[in-house]
Enzyme design. Structure first.
Site, PDB file in Angstrom:
ATOM      1  N   ASP A  81      -1.735  -0.759   5.494  1.00 14.21           N
ATOM      2  CA  ASP A  81      -2.045   0.046   6.678  1.00 14.21           C
ATOM      3  C   ASP A  81      -3.410   0.686   6.454  1.00 14.21           C
ATOM      4  O   ASP A  81      -3.632   1.309   5.429  1.00 14.21           O
ATOM      5  CB  ASP A  81      -0.986   1.129   6.874  1.00 14.21           C
ATOM      6  CG  ASP A  81      -1.307   2.045   8.039  1.00 14.21           C
ATOM      7  OD1 ASP A  81      -0.884   1.720   9.162  1.00 14.21           O
ATOM      8  OD2 ASP A  81      -1.971   3.070   7.827  1.00 14.21           O
ATOM      9  N   ASP A 118      -7.471  -1.815   3.902  1.00 13.75           N
ATOM     10  CA  ASP A 118      -6.567  -2.904   3.549  1.00 13.75           C
ATOM     11  C   ASP A 118      -6.961  -4.218   4.212  1.00 13.75           C
ATOM     12  O   ASP A 118      -6.328  -5.247   3.971  1.00 13.75           O
ATOM     13  CB  ASP A 118      -5.126  -2.567   3.948  1.00 13.75           C
ATOM     14  CG  ASP A 118      -4.532  -1.458   3.093  1.00 13.75           C
ATOM     15  OD1 ASP A 118      -4.872  -1.417   1.897  1.00 13.75           O
ATOM     16  OD2 ASP A 118      -3.770  -0.645   3.626  1.00 13.75           O
ATOM     17  N   ASP A 151       0.874  -1.172   0.000  1.00 18.06           N
ATOM     18  CA  ASP A 151       0.000   0.000   0.000  1.00 18.06           C
ATOM     19  C   ASP A 151       0.919   1.233   0.000  1.00 18.06           C
ATOM     20  O   ASP A 151       2.129   1.108   0.237  1.00 18.06           O
ATOM     21  CB  ASP A 151      -0.892  -0.033   1.247  1.00 18.06           C
ATOM     22  CG  ASP A 151      -1.784   1.185   1.337  1.00 18.06           C
ATOM     23  OD1 ASP A 151      -2.362   1.579   0.311  1.00 18.06           O
ATOM     24  OD2 ASP A 151      -1.881   1.760   2.434  1.00 18.06           O
TER      25      ASP A 151
END
Length: 820
Positions: A717, A721, A522
């Site tokens: 995070d 997610d 991410d």
């Protein structure tokens, strides 16, 4: 009147009877429990354990209400369930509503080696209603899950006692005491075995060294009888762990790993005793005592390894404070009260002295100090905290007194949540460990058949050698090495990583990460810090730098917006104290306006500032794609332009380079705009970057990779997610991320450092290498040693040396992982 006066009528004086069961207390014994404010004598360890359990559950009233003494605690080892054990069934932790299943982490007493783990799991999984049972040999904890409508916790504890293991809900203090007692008992057994071995060696040496005919028959018989008597302490005391373990296995109708060991010990001893009685034949008293000593030494080494493997967990367990200092009248003067940590409520004010641990999460309302967060994050340097800062439960106050307002109950503190994740971490096994356990269980059955076949063959070929060959086959085998190969290595690595702030929650992490082909990241909060910072400032015309920053700091001090905080902290750091502000107004989505030193100022987007400053002058340098711009202006003048962006983590480039060097594919998936994602991808040299991804689209991309045969590791995070973290083959959540993401992930990076992913990958590679070495050694050793013993090339004492050395090699090889 003392609440326990009625109970006192049942219990004789401490010197005369047990407070729990009423049986006489042996002279010189020291079993006792504090009940009702007084120390009560107990007659045996069983009564002591049961009474302590009743007190721990807060059920001391049992002793005031009872009309007769309880059953003797040791009766539980003979299969009886005392009535007070049923108190566990009313404990809300295990009898609460809301779910059809219940779960408990139990502390198991009497664990000796991997054989115990295999036996415990096998016994419970045969119990109707048990959904799962997984024993962690390193921490001596059992995670069991059962259907509440089919059985209760007392039935599970009863089943464990039937095979010789006492079990209780996990308690850190009890575990420490259990390890201390186990170490002391094993040390005494090792000492007795060593003493017997040395003395027996003195009596058998002359028979080995004497030439034929030089030692008369009477002296030979005398030395054999002396050896028999000196071997008895080793058999009756030192060999009890193996004999008891074998007996428990047979009672459970299972072939545990202690069975061939016990058969080998008893066969060698009984054969030698018969030969001594008859006055003819071969004796192996030296082999028996040496085998017991070496095997106990190996198990002592294993116990030490288990302690070391659980050191980080023990530190976490003991870090939870039992009490806190409550300030009932704060801020007015009042007497501090010491209260149980569990009694703290949200809004309470507690005082935390230097050296004390915060009992719950909170916010500092008075004082400033440095906090040691090493247990929570792995960060060794103390962090400065002052009024308004949030502080986590489990942090240690390092310097001065703090007053803290509690924001979460003690049971919901950061450290308590971490411990719950740790309990999940030890609750199951990776596939490679399950394979080793299955192989070891079949190995024992095959070994017994092979030993019987060897005995039959030698009885036909050379009857005099049949007995020692069969003993050597039983003794030389080492199924424990096979079962210890994986858990010992995993425990050592897990402990080391936890000390560095990496919490492995699922058992397959190291194995799967080592096989991963794609690493998906991410962006915000993972590759980047997730916090905006000022990258560049441009001043217009003759605007003075220091004055502009003072004004900006003053304006932004009135907003909690992330952009305002970034500009405010940057400006205050450079310009010093901000100016006084009057009539501060905020226009949502636009910016702020206020009067400072007689002038009106605005800060915000271009259109907002243009309303007071006029037409905007052109910037000398255009902001990079993905940067946010904030303008400052006053009456008829543009003063400055602040350019901000989310900064890439310092360790991001090194982490990406590491995985690229391994030939793994790195991918960036983010919900941010494509231009922002591309800027980060270019900076970190990531080949594939997808921006504007919804949570469902992230999930689809990962699943598509998996359909193509990829093994996907996901690092993320945030709440969005959670789904993709659960779907990935192995996943990591940043410790600073949302609680949901951490629960969904297989690993939590408590230290919040992206480089910990690369560190975990390195540790995984070393661990898998050590596991392969251990499994290879265990299989090669048994493949060579067992046939050699069957061929008559190894005598019993040499076989004992080989078996002990094999287990010791596996444990010592695994412990190397803690030193790297």
């Amino acid at each position: 009147m003392n609440a326990f006066s009625s109970a006192e009528q049942l219990a004789p004086a401490a010197s005369a009877g047990c407070f729990h069961c009423g049986e006489p207390v042996p002279a010189g014994s020291n079993w006792q429990v504090s009940i009702g404010g007084a120390t009560r004598a107990m007659c045996c360890p069983g009564c002591e354990a049961v009474a302590q359990t009743i007190v721990s559950l807060g059920q001391e009233a049992y002793y005031t209400d009872r009309s007769e003494f309880a059953l003797r605690g040791d009766d539980t080892a003979r299969g009886l369930v005392p009535a007070e054990l049923l108190l566990y069934d009313s404990d809300p932790r295990y009898a609460g509503s809301g779910s059809a299943t219940a779960e408990a982490t139990l502390l198991i007493e009497g664990i000796r080696c991997a054989a115990c783990v295999w036996l415990i799991e096998r016994r419970l999984l045969k119990l109707g209603g048990v959904a799962s049972a997984s024993m962690n040999v390193a921490t001596e904890r059992l995670l069991v899950r059962w259907h509440k409508d089919q059985l209760q916790l007392s039935a599970i504890l009863h089943a464990l006692r039937q095979i010789g293991y006492a079990a209780y809900p996990y308690d850190a203090a009890r575990h420490t005491e259990q390890l201390r007692k186990a170490s002391r008992t094993l040390g005494r057994q090792l000492f007795v075995a060593g003493l017997s071995m040395m003395q027996v060696m003195m009596y058998v040496a002359p028979e080995y060294l004497a030439e034929d005919g030089t030692l008369d028959a009477g002296m030979t018989a005398l030395m054999r009888w002396a050896s028999l008597l000196l071997t008895l302490p080793a058999i009756l005391y030192s060999a009890q762990p193996f004999l008891r373990g074998a007996w428990n296995s047979l009672r459970a109708r299972a072939l545990g790993m202690d069975v061939p060991v016990a058969i080998g010990i008893l066969a060698a001893f009984l054969g030698s005793a018969v030969a001594t009685w008859r006055g003819s034949g071969e004796v192996w008293f030296d082999s028996v005592t040496m085998f017991i000593f070496l095997l106990l030494a190996s198990r002592y080494l294993e116990l030490v390894a288990r302690r070391k493997a659980a050191t980080a967990l023990d530190r976490l367990q003991h870090a939870l404070p039992a009490s806190a200092t409550l300030l009932t009248g704060w801020p007015e003067a009042g007497e501090p009260q010491t209260v149980p940590a569990a009694a703290l409520k949200v809004g309470d004010i507690i005082m935390v002295k230097p050296g004390e641990t915060l009992a719950a999460d909170g916010i500092i309302v008075e004082g400033h100090s440095s906090l040691d967060l090493s247990l929570l994050t792995g960060e060794s340097l103390p962090q400065a905290k002052s009024i308004g800062d949030a502080v986590p439960g489990g942090a240690v106050n390092a310097s001065s007194v703090l007053r803290v307002r509690v924001t979460k109950n003690a049971s919901e503190s950061t450290l308590s949540g971490l411990l719950r994740l740790v309990e999940r971490a030890g609750g199951s096994k990776p596939a490679i460990a399950q394979w080793a356990d299955r192989t070891a269980s079949w190995f024992v059955a095959a070994l017994l058949l092979f030993a019987l076949a060897s005995f039959a063959c030698w009885s036909w070929h050379d009857p005099a050698r049949a007995w020692p060959v069969a003993i050597a086959v039983l003794v030389v085998s080492c199924p424990c090495a096979l079962s210890l190969a994986t858990p010992s290595a995993l425990a050592a690595t897990t402990d080391r990583l936890l000390g560095k702030g990496v919490l492995i929650v699922k058992p397959h992490v190291l194995e799967t990460l080592h096989r991963a082909t794609h690493i998906v990241f991410d962006k915000t909060g993972t590759l980047t810090t997730g916090q905006l910072s000022v990258q560049q400032v441009e001043f217009f015309g003759d605007a003075r730098r220091e004055q502009c920053l003072r004004v900006a700091a003053a304006l932004e001090s009135g907003s909690a917006h992330p952009i305002a905080q970034a500009i405010g902290s940057y400006a205050a750091r450079i310009s010093g104290p901000s100016a006084a502000v009057r009539e501060l107004r905020e226009t949502p989505g636009q910016g702020l306006e206020a009067e400072i030193e007689g002038w009106r100022y605005r800060i915000g987007n271009a259109s907002h500032v243009a309303g007071i400053a006029g037409c905007m002058p052109p910037c000398r340098s255009a902001p990079d794609a993905g940067m946010s711009t904030v303008y400052l202006g006053t009456q008829g003048r543009w003063l400055a332009c602040f350019m901000l962006s989310d900064t890439v983590r310092e360790d991001a480039a090194a982490t990406l380079d590491y995985f690229a060097s391994l030939g793994k594919h790195t991918i960036l998936l983010s919900g941010d705009r494509q231009e922002l994602v591309q800027r980060v991808a270019r900076e970190l040299k990531i080949g594939r970057a997808e921006g504007g991804c919804l949570p469902s689209e992230k999930l689809e991309l990962v699943q598509e990779l998996q359909k193509q045969g990829a093994v996907v590791a996901m690092v993320g995070d945030g709440i969005n997610d959670a789904a993709v973290l659960s779907a990935a083959d192995v996943s990591f959540a940043m410790g600073s991320g949302s609680a949901l993401a951490q629960v969904s992930a297989d690993t939590v990076l408590l230290n919040g450092q992206l480089g910990a992913v690369a560190e975990t990958s390195r540790a995984a590679a070393r661990t898998m290498r050590i596991i392969r070495q251990n499994l290879g050694w265990a299989m090669a050793y048994n493949a060579l040693a067992i046939p050699a013993a069957a061929m008559g090339w190894l005598n019993p004492w040499l076989s004992g040396v080989g078996m002990a050395a094999s287990s010791a090699f596996v444990v010592l090889n695994a412990l190397r992982l803690r030193r790297k």
